[in-house]
Design a protein around this motif. Structure first.
Motif, PDB file in Angstrom:
ATOM      1  N   PHE A 161     -34.505 -52.678 -40.780  1.00 57.27           N
ATOM      2  CA  PHE A 161     -34.173 -52.523 -39.368  1.00 57.27           C
ATOM      3  C   PHE A 161     -34.029 -53.855 -38.631  1.00 57.27           C
ATOM      4  N   ASP A 162     -34.044 -54.980 -39.355  1.00 62.01           N
ATOM      5  CA  ASP A 162     -33.905 -56.243 -38.637  1.00 62.01           C
ATOM      6  C   ASP A 162     -32.459 -56.469 -38.215  1.00 62.01           C
ATOM      7  N   ASN A 163     -32.237 -57.525 -37.488  1.00 53.76           N
ATOM      8  CA  ASN A 163     -30.929 -57.759 -36.872  1.00 53.76           C
ATOM      9  C   ASN A 163     -29.806 -57.889 -37.901  1.00 53.76           C
ATOM     10  N   GLU A 164     -30.137 -58.414 -39.067  1.00 56.42           N
ATOM     11  CA  GLU A 164     -29.113 -58.645 -40.094  1.00 56.42           C
ATOM     12  C   GLU A 164     -28.707 -57.367 -40.821  1.00 56.42           C
ATOM     13  N   ARG A 165     -29.641 -56.403 -40.918  1.00 61.23           N
ATOM     14  CA  ARG A 165     -29.395 -55.235 -41.764  1.00 61.23           C
ATOM     15  C   ARG A 165     -29.381 -53.899 -41.018  1.00 61.23           C
ATOM     16  N   CYS A 166     -29.673 -53.894 -39.709  1.00 60.71           N
ATOM     17  CA  CYS A 166     -29.870 -52.616 -39.011  1.00 60.71           C
ATOM     18  C   CYS A 166     -28.599 -51.772 -38.918  1.00 60.71           C
ATOM     19  N   ASN A 167     -27.427 -52.388 -39.103  1.00 62.05           N
ATOM     20  CA  ASN A 167     -26.169 -51.633 -39.044  1.00 62.05           C
ATOM     21  C   ASN A 167     -25.426 -51.607 -40.376  1.00 62.05           C
ATOM     22  N   ARG A 168     -26.053 -52.092 -41.422  1.00 61.48           N
ATOM     23  CA  ARG A 168     -25.373 -52.154 -42.722  1.00 61.48           C
ATOM     24  C   ARG A 168     -25.099 -50.758 -43.253  1.00 61.48           C
ATOM     25  N   PRO A 169     -23.832 -50.401 -43.539  1.00 63.11           N
ATOM     26  CA  PRO A 169     -23.515 -49.056 -44.044  1.00 63.11           C
ATOM     27  C   PRO A 169     -24.207 -48.735 -45.360  1.00 63.11           C
ATOM     28  N   ASP A 170     -24.385 -49.747 -46.229  1.00 62.80           N
ATOM     29  CA  ASP A 170     -24.985 -49.468 -47.532  1.00 62.80           C
ATOM     30  C   ASP A 170     -26.464 -49.095 -47.432  1.00 62.80           C
ATOM     31  N   LEU A 171     -27.085 -49.372 -46.274  1.00 62.23           N
ATOM     32  CA  LEU A 171     -28.499 -49.051 -46.099  1.00 62.23           C
ATOM     33  C   LEU A 171     -28.716 -47.825 -45.209  1.00 62.23           C
ATOM     34  N   LEU A 172     -27.635 -47.095 -44.924  1.00 62.55           N
ATOM     35  CA  LEU A 172     -27.737 -45.927 -44.049  1.00 62.55           C
ATOM     36  C   LEU A 172     -28.737 -44.909 -44.600  1.00 62.55           C
ATOM     37  N   ASP A 173     -28.683 -44.638 -45.900  1.00 69.92           N
ATOM     38  CA  ASP A 173     -29.590 -43.656 -46.483  1.00 69.92           C
ATOM     39  C   ASP A 173     -31.047 -44.083 -46.344  1.00 69.92           C
ATOM     40  N   VAL A 174     -31.293 -45.382 -46.408  1.00 69.71           N
ATOM     41  CA  VAL A 174     -32.665 -45.873 -46.274  1.00 69.71           C
ATOM     42  C   VAL A 174     -33.150 -45.673 -44.835  1.00 69.71           C
ATOM     43  N   ARG A 175     -32.280 -45.993 -43.874  1.00 74.02           N
ATOM     44  CA  ARG A 175     -32.671 -45.783 -42.480  1.00 74.02           C
ATOM     45  C   ARG A 175     -32.924 -44.300 -42.212  1.00 74.02           C
ATOM     46  N   GLU A 176     -32.086 -43.432 -42.776  1.00 76.84           N
ATOM     47  CA  GLU A 176     -32.290 -41.995 -42.597  1.00 76.84           C
ATOM     48  C   GLU A 176     -33.601 -41.542 -43.243  1.00 76.84           C
ATOM     49  N   PHE A 177     -33.935 -42.156 -44.369  1.00 76.40           N
ATOM     50  CA  PHE A 177     -35.212 -41.842 -45.019  1.00 76.40           C
ATOM     51  C   PHE A 177     -36.381 -42.138 -44.079  1.00 76.40           C
ATOM     52  N   TYR A 178     -36.360 -43.324 -43.454  1.00 72.94           N
ATOM     53  CA  TYR A 178     -37.458 -43.681 -42.568  1.00 72.94           C
ATOM     54  C   TYR A 178     -37.546 -42.730 -41.381  1.00 72.94           C
ATOM     55  N   LEU A 179     -36.411 -42.351 -40.811  1.00 75.68           N
ATOM     56  CA  LEU A 179     -36.430 -41.427 -39.673  1.00 75.68           C
ATOM     57  C   LEU A 179     -36.985 -40.066 -40.088  1.00 75.68           C
ATOM     58  N   SER A 180     -36.614 -39.623 -41.278  1.00 79.23           N
ATOM     59  CA  SER A 180     -37.123 -38.350 -41.784  1.00 79.23           C
ATOM     60  C   SER A 180     -38.629 -38.415 -42.018  1.00 79.23           C
ATOM     61  N   GLU A 181     -39.095 -39.553 -42.570  1.00 81.33           N
ATOM     62  CA  GLU A 181     -40.516 -39.705 -42.836  1.00 81.33           C
ATOM     63  C   GLU A 181     -41.326 -39.740 -41.540  1.00 81.33           C
ATOM     64  N   ILE A 182     -40.755 -40.353 -40.496  1.00 79.95           N
ATOM     65  CA  ILE A 182     -41.449 -40.371 -39.207  1.00 79.95           C
ATOM     66  C   ILE A 182     -41.689 -38.940 -38.717  1.00 79.95           C
ATOM     67  N   SER A 183     -40.705 -38.083 -38.906  1.00 86.03           N
ATOM     68  CA  SER A 183     -40.826 -36.707 -38.400  1.00 86.03           C
ATOM     69  C   SER A 183     -41.802 -35.858 -39.204  1.00 86.03           C
ATOM     70  N   SER A 184     -42.035 -36.232 -40.476  1.00 85.40           N
ATOM     71  CA  SER A 184     -42.831 -35.350 -41.338  1.00 85.40           C
ATOM     72  C   SER A 184     -44.138 -35.952 -41.840  1.00 85.40           C
ATOM     73  N   ARG A 185     -44.283 -37.255 -41.781  1.00 82.10           N
ATOM     74  CA  ARG A 185     -45.460 -37.904 -42.361  1.00 82.10           C
ATOM     75  C   ARG A 185     -46.706 -37.581 -41.543  1.00 82.10           C
ATOM     76  N   GLU A 186     -47.848 -37.424 -42.222  1.00 83.59           N
ATOM     77  CA  GLU A 186     -49.099 -37.156 -41.526  1.00 83.59           C
ATOM     78  C   GLU A 186     -49.499 -38.379 -40.697  1.00 83.59           C
ATOM     79  N   PRO A 187     -50.310 -38.170 -39.640  1.00 86.37           N
ATOM     80  CA  PRO A 187     -50.773 -39.314 -38.842  1.00 86.37           C
ATOM     81  C   PRO A 187     -51.475 -40.344 -39.723  1.00 86.37           C
ATOM     82  N   GLY A 188     -51.287 -41.618 -39.399  1.00 83.87           N
ATOM     83  CA  GLY A 188     -51.934 -42.666 -40.172  1.00 83.87           C
ATOM     84  C   GLY A 188     -51.124 -43.945 -40.208  1.00 83.87           C
TER      85      GLY A 188
END
Length: 406
Positions: free
Chosen positions: A48-75
């Motif tokens: 998510f840093d300035n160099e990579r936050c818009n990189r198309p090849d990392l879209l799936d990784v960013r989506e992974f993190y957003l999904s984990e935020i919604s489902s991961r237990e507190p901690g």
């Protein structure tokens, strides 16, 4: 994934691409063997840093993190991602909005540190409002740096959210920076007692501090205090072209250079006044300061001999901000008994010295002309190289000679 401390470990720049690519491979293969939460969060910093936050090849990784935020237990993971959001914050950026939306849905599940942040800054997950709201928090306290740390921003100067708030904070202070109270607020943020000097964005703040005096001159004590504080924190623009000075407003840079010219002349004059009894010195001093007041002297630089250097350090410098080794040059001939004032007036370099040292005038394109802002000088070498000099034994004739040759 194992739990880890409530902090984001910021990876080195050289490691970030490797971390991002490793996370991309794990997401693609759905392989989570031998990885800790700490490493997952460190990879998030990279993704998510300035160099990579818009990189198309990392879209799936960013989506992974957003999904984990919604489902991961507190901690640790959820709390770590708040840090990633704050540090990577960019107004109007898609990744910032996406992280804010995901985290806002889990705000009640965050740990105590971030609950404290939400209480102090309810708009933290509203990207359009957060910078303005944080700037208001900064304006309402005497020490913005300490305040931001107390509400949960562990690195106030480097977080993206604080960088966004910094612009509004300085803009709001700007009209009042002629007042001591507002200046102190600014410096408490820019040069905190218990933190590093702000670098990124500091140029904007220093421009604001100087712009107040663009059309008027502050009192000598304030002018000296400001100029010494500025060069102690961000270097002398006469000696350093980089840092905040590389993109600095040239008109405001000229204001500071004029202050420094005046200050260096006063340092030299005060030292000679205090240490030399010659009846010819006061009219010489008054002559040079008159030329400065008439805006004839464009630049000035002092080379202190060892005796004068000790006197200046003990008697002329105040506040502990001045580093003598960086602030003034050394004059090394004659056992350090002579000090030099080196000035530029138009296309001429003028060298004057204490005691019986003659005044020497060079054309600026003369290969023998001493350059300003060197670290050391030799007064006898300057004297031998000079083809145009005059003693001070007749102040009237001397002053006429200076005016004639400049």
């Amino acid at each position: 994934m194992t739990r880890w401390p409530d902090a984001v470990r910021t990876p080195e720049d050289r490691d970030r691409e490797k971390l991002a690519q490793n996370m991309l491979l794990r997401v693609s293969d759905w392989n989570w063997q031998n990885i800790t939460t700490q490493r997952v969060i460190s990879a998030a910093v990279a993704v998510f840093d300035n160099e990579r936050c818009n990189r198309p090849d990392l879209l799936d990784v960013r989506e992974f993190y957003l999904s984990e935020i919604s489902s991961r237990e507190p901690g640790a993971f959820l709390d770590g991602m708040v840090g990633v959001y704050i540090d990577s914050f960019q107004p109007d950026a898609d990744h910032t909005r996406n992280l804010a939306n995901a985290l806002s849905m889990r705000s009640s599940d965050l740990g105590g540190r971030h609950q404290k942040l939400i209480t102090a800054l309810p708009q933290v997950f509203t990207p359009d409002d957060a910078p303005q709201a944080l700037a208001q928090v900064m304006l309402e306290t005497e020490d913005a740096y300490t305040k931001l740390k107390s509400i949960g921003l562990s690195s106030p100067h480097t977080s993206g959210l604080a960088k966004a708030a910094h612009k509004t904070f300085i803009k709001s202070l700007r009209p009042d920076l002629a007042k001591a109270h507002a200046r102190q607020k600014a410096f408490n943020w820019l040069t905190p007692k218990d933190g590093p000097v702000l670098q990124a964005g500091a140029g904007l703040a220093v421009e604001a501090l100087l712009s107040v005096w663009h059309e008027r001159t502050p009192p000598d004590e304030l002018r000296n205090e400001l100029s010494e504080a500025i060069i102690a924190a961000w270097n002398d623009p006469r000696l350093h072209a980089g840092g905040i000075w590389s993109g600095f407003d040239p008109d405001l840079r000229a204001v500071l250079l004029r202050w420094l010219t005046h200050q260096d002349m006063k340092f030299f004059c005060n030292m000679v006044t205090a240490t030399q009894n010659s009846h010819m010195w006061p009219p010489r001093r008054d002559f040079w300061l008159k030329l400065y007041d008439e805006k004839m002297i464009d630049e000035a630089w002092v080379a202190f001999g060892s005796e004068a250097r000790r006197y200046a350090e003990n008697n002329l410098l105040r506040g502990g901000k001045t580093d003598m080794n960086r602030r003034f040059a050394r004059q090394l001939d004659r056992g350090g008994s002579t000090s030099l004032l080196i000035m530029r007036i138009g296309n001429k370099i003028i060298v004057d010295g204490c005691h019986s040292y003659k005044t020497h005038i060079f054309r600026i394109d003369d290969i023998n002309a001493p350059a300003l802002y060197k670290r050391q000088y030799y007064c006898d070498d300057i004297m031998r190289a000079s083809r145009n000099s005059k003693p001070h034994n007749s102040i009237q004739n001397w002053s006429q000679w200076v005016l004639q040759h400049v």
